[in-house]
Design an enzyme around this catalytic site. Structure first.
Site, PDB file in Angstrom:
ATOM      1  N   HIS A  73       0.846  -1.191   0.000  1.00 38.41           N
ATOM      2  CA  HIS A  73       0.000   0.000   0.000  1.00 38.41           C
ATOM      3  C   HIS A  73       0.884   1.245   0.000  1.00 38.41           C
ATOM      4  O   HIS A  73       2.089   1.177  -0.261  1.00 38.41           O
ATOM      5  CB  HIS A  73      -0.966  -0.024   1.186  1.00 38.41           C
ATOM      6  CG  HIS A  73      -0.294  -0.143   2.515  1.00 38.41           C
ATOM      7  ND1 HIS A  73       0.063   0.936   3.273  1.00 38.41           N
ATOM      8  CD2 HIS A  73       0.096  -1.246   3.211  1.00 38.41           C
ATOM      9  CE1 HIS A  73       0.629   0.520   4.391  1.00 38.41           C
ATOM     10  NE2 HIS A  73       0.669  -0.793   4.375  1.00 38.41           N
ATOM     11  N   HIS A 107      -6.838   5.066   6.711  1.00 40.78           N
ATOM     12  CA  HIS A 107      -5.956   6.023   7.378  1.00 40.78           C
ATOM     13  C   HIS A 107      -6.726   6.930   8.330  1.00 40.78           C
ATOM     14  O   HIS A 107      -6.206   7.332   9.375  1.00 40.78           O
ATOM     15  CB  HIS A 107      -5.194   6.842   6.338  1.00 40.78           C
ATOM     16  CG  HIS A 107      -4.018   6.119   5.774  1.00 40.78           C
ATOM     17  ND1 HIS A 107      -3.403   6.468   4.589  1.00 40.78           N
ATOM     18  CD2 HIS A 107      -3.336   5.046   6.230  1.00 40.78           C
ATOM     19  CE1 HIS A 107      -2.393   5.658   4.354  1.00 40.78           C
ATOM     20  NE2 HIS A 107      -2.336   4.782   5.336  1.00 40.78           N
ATOM     21  N   ARG A 157      19.038   2.996  18.297  1.00 41.72           N
ATOM     22  CA  ARG A 157      19.709   2.537  17.077  1.00 41.72           C
ATOM     23  C   ARG A 157      20.214   3.752  16.296  1.00 41.72           C
ATOM     24  O   ARG A 157      19.517   4.268  15.426  1.00 41.72           O
ATOM     25  CB  ARG A 157      18.751   1.712  16.225  1.00 41.72           C
ATOM     26  CG  ARG A 157      18.181   0.487  16.926  1.00 41.72           C
ATOM     27  CD  ARG A 157      17.278  -0.286  15.978  1.00 41.72           C
ATOM     28  NE  ARG A 157      16.679  -1.457  16.579  1.00 41.72           N
ATOM     29  CZ  ARG A 157      15.497  -1.492  17.179  1.00 41.72           C
ATOM     30  NH1 ARG A 157      14.767  -0.368  17.250  1.00 41.72           N
ATOM     31  NH2 ARG A 157      15.021  -2.601  17.699  1.00 41.72           N
ATOM     32  N   ARG A 207      23.608   2.903  20.954  1.00 43.83           N
ATOM     33  CA  ARG A 207      24.443   1.927  20.256  1.00 43.83           C
ATOM     34  C   ARG A 207      25.113   2.633  19.090  1.00 43.83           C
ATOM     35  O   ARG A 207      24.436   3.241  18.252  1.00 43.83           O
ATOM     36  CB  ARG A 207      23.600   0.761  19.740  1.00 43.83           C
ATOM     37  CG  ARG A 207      24.445  -0.281  18.998  1.00 43.83           C
ATOM     38  CD  ARG A 207      23.635  -1.481  18.579  1.00 43.83           C
ATOM     39  NE  ARG A 207      22.724  -1.186  17.479  1.00 43.83           N
ATOM     40  CZ  ARG A 207      21.853  -2.061  16.979  1.00 43.83           C
ATOM     41  NH1 ARG A 207      21.774  -3.278  17.508  1.00 43.83           N
ATOM     42  NH2 ARG A 207      21.059  -1.736  15.983  1.00 43.83           N
ATOM     43  N   GLU A 237      26.637 -10.362  21.275  1.00 44.37           N
ATOM     44  CA  GLU A 237      25.920 -11.020  20.179  1.00 44.37           C
ATOM     45  C   GLU A 237      26.801 -12.002  19.421  1.00 44.37           C
ATOM     46  O   GLU A 237      26.302 -12.776  18.606  1.00 44.37           O
ATOM     47  CB  GLU A 237      25.333  -9.978  19.219  1.00 44.37           C
ATOM     48  CG  GLU A 237      26.299  -8.912  18.802  1.00 44.37           C
ATOM     49  CD  GLU A 237      25.618  -7.701  18.167  1.00 44.37           C
ATOM     50  OE1 GLU A 237      24.510  -7.850  17.626  1.00 44.37           O
ATOM     51  OE2 GLU A 237      26.208  -6.615  18.205  1.00 44.37           O
ATOM     52  N   ASN A 264      18.723 -11.425  18.989  1.00 48.19           N
ATOM     53  CA  ASN A 264      18.420 -11.749  17.587  1.00 48.19           C
ATOM     54  C   ASN A 264      19.647 -12.302  16.874  1.00 48.19           C
ATOM     55  O   ASN A 264      19.625 -13.403  16.313  1.00 48.19           O
ATOM     56  CB  ASN A 264      17.909 -10.515  16.849  1.00 48.19           C
ATOM     57  CG  ASN A 264      16.611  -9.986  17.426  1.00 48.19           C
ATOM     58  OD1 ASN A 264      16.022 -10.590  18.302  1.00 48.19           O
ATOM     59  ND2 ASN A 264      16.169  -8.845  16.934  1.00 48.19           N
ATOM     60  N   ASP A 265      20.734 -11.520  16.870  1.00 48.06           N
ATOM     61  CA  ASP A 265      21.949 -11.971  16.184  1.00 48.06           C
ATOM     62  C   ASP A 265      22.627 -13.112  16.940  1.00 48.06           C
ATOM     63  O   ASP A 265      23.165 -14.039  16.328  1.00 48.06           O
ATOM     64  CB  ASP A 265      22.921 -10.803  16.013  1.00 48.06           C
ATOM     65  CG  ASP A 265      22.563  -9.936  14.809  1.00 48.06           C
ATOM     66  OD1 ASP A 265      21.699 -10.354  14.013  1.00 48.06           O
ATOM     67  OD2 ASP A 265      23.138  -8.840  14.665  1.00 48.06           O
ATOM     68  N   ARG A 295      17.985 -16.408   9.895  1.00 47.55           N
ATOM     69  CA  ARG A 295      16.543 -16.448  10.155  1.00 47.55           C
ATOM     70  C   ARG A 295      15.723 -15.956   8.967  1.00 47.55           C
ATOM     71  O   ARG A 295      14.504 -16.114   8.945  1.00 47.55           O
ATOM     72  CB  ARG A 295      16.189 -15.647  11.408  1.00 47.55           C
ATOM     73  CG  ARG A 295      16.466 -14.172  11.337  1.00 47.55           C
ATOM     74  CD  ARG A 295      15.943 -13.496  12.593  1.00 47.55           C
ATOM     75  NE  ARG A 295      16.241 -12.066  12.599  1.00 47.55           N
ATOM     76  CZ  ARG A 295      15.659 -11.204  13.416  1.00 47.55           C
ATOM     77  NH1 ARG A 295      14.758 -11.624  14.277  1.00 47.55           N
ATOM     78  NH2 ARG A 295      15.972  -9.929  13.388  1.00 47.55           N
ATOM     79  N   CYS A 355      18.326  -6.903  24.773  1.00 44.56           N
ATOM     80  CA  CYS A 355      17.636  -5.895  23.963  1.00 44.56           C
ATOM     81  C   CYS A 355      17.114  -6.436  22.640  1.00 44.56           C
ATOM     82  O   CYS A 355      16.723  -5.674  21.768  1.00 44.56           O
ATOM     83  CB  CYS A 355      18.545  -4.687  23.708  1.00 44.56           C
ATOM     84  SG  CYS A 355      20.047  -5.057  22.794  1.00 44.56           S
ATOM     85  N   HIS A 369     -24.873 -10.847  45.374  1.00 42.98           N
ATOM     86  CA  HIS A 369     -23.757 -11.776  45.537  1.00 42.98           C
ATOM     87  C   HIS A 369     -23.727 -12.782  44.390  1.00 42.98           C
ATOM     88  O   HIS A 369     -24.735 -13.029  43.721  1.00 42.98           O
ATOM     89  CB  HIS A 369     -23.852 -12.510  46.878  1.00 42.98           C
ATOM     90  CG  HIS A 369     -25.157 -13.205  47.082  1.00 42.98           C
ATOM     91  ND1 HIS A 369     -26.296 -12.545  47.501  1.00 42.98           N
ATOM     92  CD2 HIS A 369     -25.529 -14.508  46.917  1.00 42.98           C
ATOM     93  CE1 HIS A 369     -27.299 -13.400  47.598  1.00 42.98           C
ATOM     94  NE2 HIS A 369     -26.865 -14.592  47.235  1.00 42.98           N
TER      95      HIS A 369
END
Length: 831
Positions: free
Chosen positions: A15, A298, A405, A441, A540, A563-564, A574, A611, A747
Site C-alpha cells: 500500500h 488512514h 539505534r 548503540r 551477540e 536476535n543476532d 533467520r 535488547c 452476591h
C-alpha cells in the site's frame, strides 16, 4: 539485467506507505527498475509509488525486481538487503478483529430500556455529543469547468501549493499523522499521478477539473478491484488528495465540506478523508459514525491514535432523522444510544467515572518502577530508532532507552550526518528523558545494513561480514564524529555508550582509545561535553561469552542482542526459509549461555540486559527473570503488559524454573515446563479499602451494581467486569437481594473474579432495590471465586447475622469514612 526474487513480506500488502519507501530506495539508482507481481502478472515502474500500488500486491505474493543499467550491481546489492531486512518495517500491524469485538450489552444498561442502534466497533471508547450529519461533497461543478490554455500552469501551481501545505503540516505533526501525511505527499509527487492528469488534458482534451477527477477515478478503480481490504481502503487517500487539489485550484467555486465543531459532536458521514479528520477540533469530536470506512483506513488509524471512538455499519438514512439530537456513541458495546433518558445518561456517567479511574491507575502503574511480586528489581526499557519515539516510550512506562539505534541516522541518504545533526538528535532524546538512562548503540552499519556512500563491496554473507565495530578503524573519522556528538549530548542527560558486534578485547581497547581522543579534541575545541561516559558492549558474538571476565575489566555493562546471538550460536540465517525454523532462542544451549553470561558478569559487579525481541516476549518473562537479568529492553507498546505481568511473578519461583529449563534436553521440554508453570497468585484480602465507598450518589440499583463490578475491574480483581456483572444479575433475578433494614447484599460465585472481594457502597440517598424489603442505602456486594466451595455461604451467613444487630447496622451507617467501615468489619467478621 539482474533480478531480485522474493515473497512479499508485508501483512497489509503493498500500500501507500511501503510503496513510497520502496520507490525512494529505487529512485536513488540510475538503472531502470521494474517491479513484477507474478501472481497478478502485473508490472510497474519501481520508481512510481502509484504504479507499485496498482500491482495489487498482497502478502506472500511472488515478486521480483528487474534491474538494468550502469549501476545495476550496486543497486541489486543494496536493494536486496533492503528487501530482506527492512522492507517489512515499512508496514504496520493493525488491530485484529478479536481486539475490536464489542462487549455484550451489560444488564445495568439494557434494563434501562435505552433507544439503541447497533453497529460495528472500529475504534473503542465512549463519546457523548450531538449527532451532526456531514454530507458528501459533489465534484460535478469541477468536472464541467471548460479547458483553458492556463490549465497546465494552474496544475503545476496547485501541486506545488498542496506540497507546501503538506510539508507545513508535517513540521507540525508527529506519530501516525506524520506518517500518513508523508504518504499523501509522496502520492502527489509521484510522476504517474501528475503525468496522467497531463496526459488526460493533452490527449483527451479534458479540462483540468475533469482530468483531476478522471485520474482519481482511474486510480480508485484499480484499488477497488484489489483482493486486499487494506488496498481497497486506500481509495480514501486518493480521493483526499484529489479533492484537496481541486479546492486549491478553485477555492472560490465551492469550499470543501469542512466542519467547525463548537460543542461536543458525534460526526456522522459516509466517509471522512484523513485531511478532513486532521482539520477537526478534536477537543469537541466525541466520536464518529462512518458508513463506508474500513478497519484499516488512514482516517481510522488517526482516530485510534487520537482515542476517538468509531462505529460503522449504521446506514446514514437510519441516523439522519436524529440529526441535532443528543446521543451516546458506545464503541465498547457497539451501540448508539439516541436521546438518552436520565437513567441511561447516569449509566454513562458511571462508566466515565470508572474509565477515568482506570486511566489514572494505568498512568500511575506505568510510571512505577518494575518489580517482581517479591520486590526483585528489574529495569524495563525501550528500543527506539529516533528521538521522536522517546516521549511515547516514556508514556508507556519505559524507565530508559536500552537501545537507541543510531544507524537510522545514516540510512537512506547520500552522505553521512555531520556532528551537529547527530548532536541535536541525541540531545533531543536526552532532554526528553530527564534523568532516565539512554543507551546509544554506535552505528551498526555495513554488512547487512549496506550504506551506498561507504562503498563497501558486496559480501556473500553480510550478517557475518564487514559491519559495526569491524568497520570503525577504516572509517575512523566517521566513528570519531559520532563519539564527539554523543559526548557533547551526554552533558545534557544520562547517556551511555554501547558498541555492537564486539568479539575480542582488542576491539574494545581500540574503541576506548578513540573515546579518549574524542574527549581531548572536544576540550581543545572548547565544546561542552561529558568528561566520562558509561561504556558497554552488545553481546551477540558467542566468543565473548568465554572471556566475559576479561571484558569486565574494561566495560561497565553488557546487553545481549538475542536476535543476532541466536543466529550465530546456531549458524542459522533467520531470513532463509529453509533453516529459519531452527531459529529459536528457547533451547537448553541458549539458556545455559545466558546463565553463564549473567553469572560471570554479576560475580564481577557488572549488570546484564537483553535488547533483542526475546526481551519483550511475555511467555518467556519468567525465564528471563529467573536467569537474573538486570534489564529488559523492548518495543515500547509491550512495556505496560510486561510490567503488569512482572508484578505477578515470584523471582525465587522463576529462578527454580530457569534452573530446571537449563537442565532440559530439548526446546520442547522447556516449552512444556513453561506451560505447566503457574505463578502464585498475589493474595488479596476479602476486605480492602479500595472497594469501600461512602456518600455515593446512585440513581438506581443498576448504577450501584455497575459501579461496584466496574471498580473491581479497575483494581485488577477481575479482568472481565462485564461478565462478572452478568453473573451478579443472574443471581439477582432468582430472588432480589434486598434483606431489609435499608441493606442489600447482591452476591455471586463466579469464574470471572480473580480475587474474591466484598465491595461496599453507602449511599447519600436510598434507591429502589425493587424488593419487598424497601429502599436501600447500603449495598454490600459479595463476589467470590467459583472454586470457593461453601465459603460464600459462610460469608453471607455471617453478614446476615450481624446485620440483624441494630448496633452493628447503626455503626455502619454512622461510620465517618471508608477506613472506619473497614476497621469495623475486620473487627466483627471472621473469614
Amino acid at each position: 539485467m539482474l533480478t531480485i526474487q522474493f515473497l512479499c513480506p508485508l501483512p497489509n500488502g503493498l500500500h501507500a506507505r511501503p510503496a513510497w519507501e520502496l520507490k525512494e530506495q529505487c529512485s536513488q539508482w540510475q538503472s531502470e527498475i521494474t517491479f513484477i507481481n507474478h501472481r497478478q502478472n502485473a508490472k510497474a515502474d519501481a520508481k512510481s509509488s502509484l504504479a507499485l500500488i496498482g500491482t495489487g500486491t498482497l502478502f506472500n505474493d511472488s515478486c521480483s525486481l528487474n534491474i538494468s543499467g550502469s549501476d545495476e550491481e550496486q543497486a541489486r546489492r543494496v536493494l536486496e538487503e533492503y528487501i530482506q531486512v527492512r522492507f517489512i518495517d515499512s508496514d504496520s500491524v493493525q488491530p485484529t478483529l478479536a481486539e475490536l469485538t464489542a462487549h455484550p450489552l451489560p444488564r445495568s444498561l439494557s434494563r434501562l430500556n435505552p433507544d439503541l442502534l447497533y453497529g460495528n466497533v472500529l475504534a473503542s471508547g465512549v463519546g457523548v455529543g450531538t449527532l451532526t450529519l456531514l454530507q458528501s461533497d459533489s465534484l460535478d461543478s469541477y468536472r464541467v469547468i471548460p479547458a483553458s490554455a492556463q490549465d497546465s500552469t494552474l496544475l503545476e501551481h496547485s501541486l506545488a501549493t498542496l506540497a507546501e501545505q503538506l510539508n507545513q503540516q508535517l513540521r507540525e505533526r508527529d506519530g501516525e499523522s506524520k506518517t500518513i501525511l508523508s504518504a499523501h505527499l509522496s502520492l502527489i509527487q509521484d510522476d504517474e499521478f501528475a503525468g496522467n492528469i497531463r496526459h488526460l488534458m493533452a490527449e483527451q482534451h479534458q479540462g483540468l477539473g475533469a482530468a483531476i477527477i478522471s485520474n482519481m477515478e482511474q486510480i480508485c478503480a484499480k484499488l477497488s478491484a484489489s483482493a486486499s481490504d487494506y488496498l481497497r481502503e486506500r481509495v480514501s487517500d486518493i480521493r483526499d488528495i484529489s479533492e484537496q487539489l481541486l479546492h486549491i485550484t478553485w477555492p472560490e467555486l465551492k469550499p470543501r465540506n469542512n466542519l467547525v465543531l463548537e460543542k461536543p459532536t458525534i460526526l456522522v458521514a459516509e466517509d471522512l478523508t484523513p485531511s478532513q479528520f486532521l482539520s477537526l477540533d478534536l477537543k469537541n469530536l466525541a466520536g464518529m459514525i462512518l458508513e463506508k470506512t474500513g478497519r484499516t483506513s488512514h482516517t481510522l488509524i488517526l482516530a485510534r491514535a487520537s482515542a476517538i471512538p468509531v462505529l460503522s455499519g449504521l446506514p446514514l438514512d437510519a441516523i439522519a432523522r436524529y440529526a441535532g439530537q443528543p446521543a451516546v456513541l458506545d464503541a465498547q458495546c457497539g451501540v448508539l444510544a439516541i436521546n438518552p433518558n436520565d437513567a441511561v445518561s447516569g449509566y454513562y456517567q458511571v462508566a466515565q467515572t470508572l474509565a477515568d479511574k482506570r486511566q489514572k491507575q494505568q498512568a500511575q502503574a506505568a510510571a512505577q518502577l518494575a518489580y517482581s511480586r517479591d520486590k526483585k528489581r528489574i529495569d524495563i526499557a525501550a528500543n527506539i530508532g529516533t528521538a521522536l519515539e522517546a516521549p511515547g516510550a516514556f508514556a508507556n512506562g519505559a524507565e530508559g532507552v536500552g537501545l537507541f539505534r543510531t544507524e537510522m541516522l545514516y540510512m537512506d541518504r547520500d552522505s553521512a550526518p555531520d556532528e551537529q545533526e547527530q548532536f541535536e538528535a541525541y540531545q533531543q532524546v536526552l532532554l526528553a528523558a530527564g534523568d532516565k538512562p539512554i543507551i546509544f548503540r554506535t552505528m551498526d552499519i555495513g554488512g547487512d545494513k549496506s550504506i551506498p556512500y561507504l562503498n563497501i563491496p558486496q559480501e556473500e554473507n553480510p550478517f557475518l561480514g564487514y559491519r559495526a565495530v569491524r568497520i570503525y578503524p577504516e572509517f575512523a573519522g566517521l566513528f570519531r564524529t559520532q563519539l564527539r556528538a554523543i559526548l557533547r549530548a551526554a552533558s545534557f542527560g544520562n547517556a551511555q555508550l554501547m558498541i555492537p558486534m564486539v568479539h575480542s578485547l582488542d576491539q574494545i581497547l581500540w574503541v576506548k582509545g578513540e573515546l579518549q581522543k574524542a574527549i581531548v579534541e572536544l576540550k581543545r575545541d572548547g565544546l561542552r561535553h561529558a568528561e566520562t561516559i558509561t561504556l558497554g558492549i552488545m553481546v551477540e558474538v558467542p566468543s565473548v561469552c568465554y572471556i566475559i571476565d576479561h571484558f569486565c575489566d574494561e566495560v561497565d555493562f553488557f546487553s545481549i542482542g538475542s536476535n543476532d546471538m541466536t543466529q550465530y550460536l546456531y549458524a542459522v540465517d533467520r531470513n532463509n526459509p529453509r533453516v529459519s525454523p531452527l531459529y529459536n532462542p528457547i533451547t537448553p544451549s541458549f539458556l545455559r549461555m545466558l546463565q553463564q553470561i549473567v553469572t560471570a558478569a554479576h560475580q564481577r559487579g557488572k549488570w546484564v540486559g537483553i535488547c533483542g525481541e526475546l526481551g519483550g516476549e511475555s511467555r518467556y518473562l519468567p525465564l528471563l527473570l529467573g536467569l537474573g537479568l538486570d534489564e529488559l529492553s523492548m518495543s515500547s507498546p509491550r512495556i505496560p503488559a510486561v510490567k503488569s505481568q512482572l508484578r505477578q511473578l515470584d523471582s525465587e519461583a522463576c529462578r527454580e524454573l530457569a534452573r530446571q529449563a537449563c537442565e532440559c534436553r530439548s526446546a520442547q521440554e522447556i516449552e512444556a515446563l513453561l506451560t505447566a508453570f503457574t505463578p502464585e497468585e498475589d493474595v488479596r484480602p476479602l476486605l480492602a479499602l479500595e472497594n469501600i465507598f461512602v456518600d455515593q450518589s446512585f440513581s438506581n440499583k443498576e448504577q450501584a451494581i455497575q459501579f461496584l463490578c466496574g471498580n473491581l475491574g479497575v483494581n485488577g480483581r477481575t479482568e472481565h467486569p462485564f461478565e462478572l456483572e452478568e453473573d451478579v444479575w443472574q443471581r439477582e433475578e432468582i430472588v432480589t437481594t434486598g434483606v431489609g433494614f435499608g441493606v442489600a447484599i447482591p452476591h455471586t460465585k463466579s469464574q470471572w473474579i480473580r480475587h474474591s472481594s466484598i465491595s461496599i457502597a453507602r449511599l447519600v440517598k436510598p434507591v429502589d432495590w425493587q424488593s419487598e424489603m424497601g429502599e436501600v442505602e447500603l449495598v454490600i456486594m459479595l463476589t467470590l471465586g467459583a472454586n470457593e466451595g461453601m465459603n460464600h455461604v459462610k460469608v453471607f451467613s455471617q453478614l446476615a447475622r450481624k446485620l440483624v444487630n441494630k448496633n452493628f447496622r447503626q455503626s455502619l451507617f454512622a461510620a465517618q469514612d471508608a477506613q472506619s467501615i473497614l476497621t469495623l468489619l475486620e473487627t466483627e467478621l471472621t473469614f
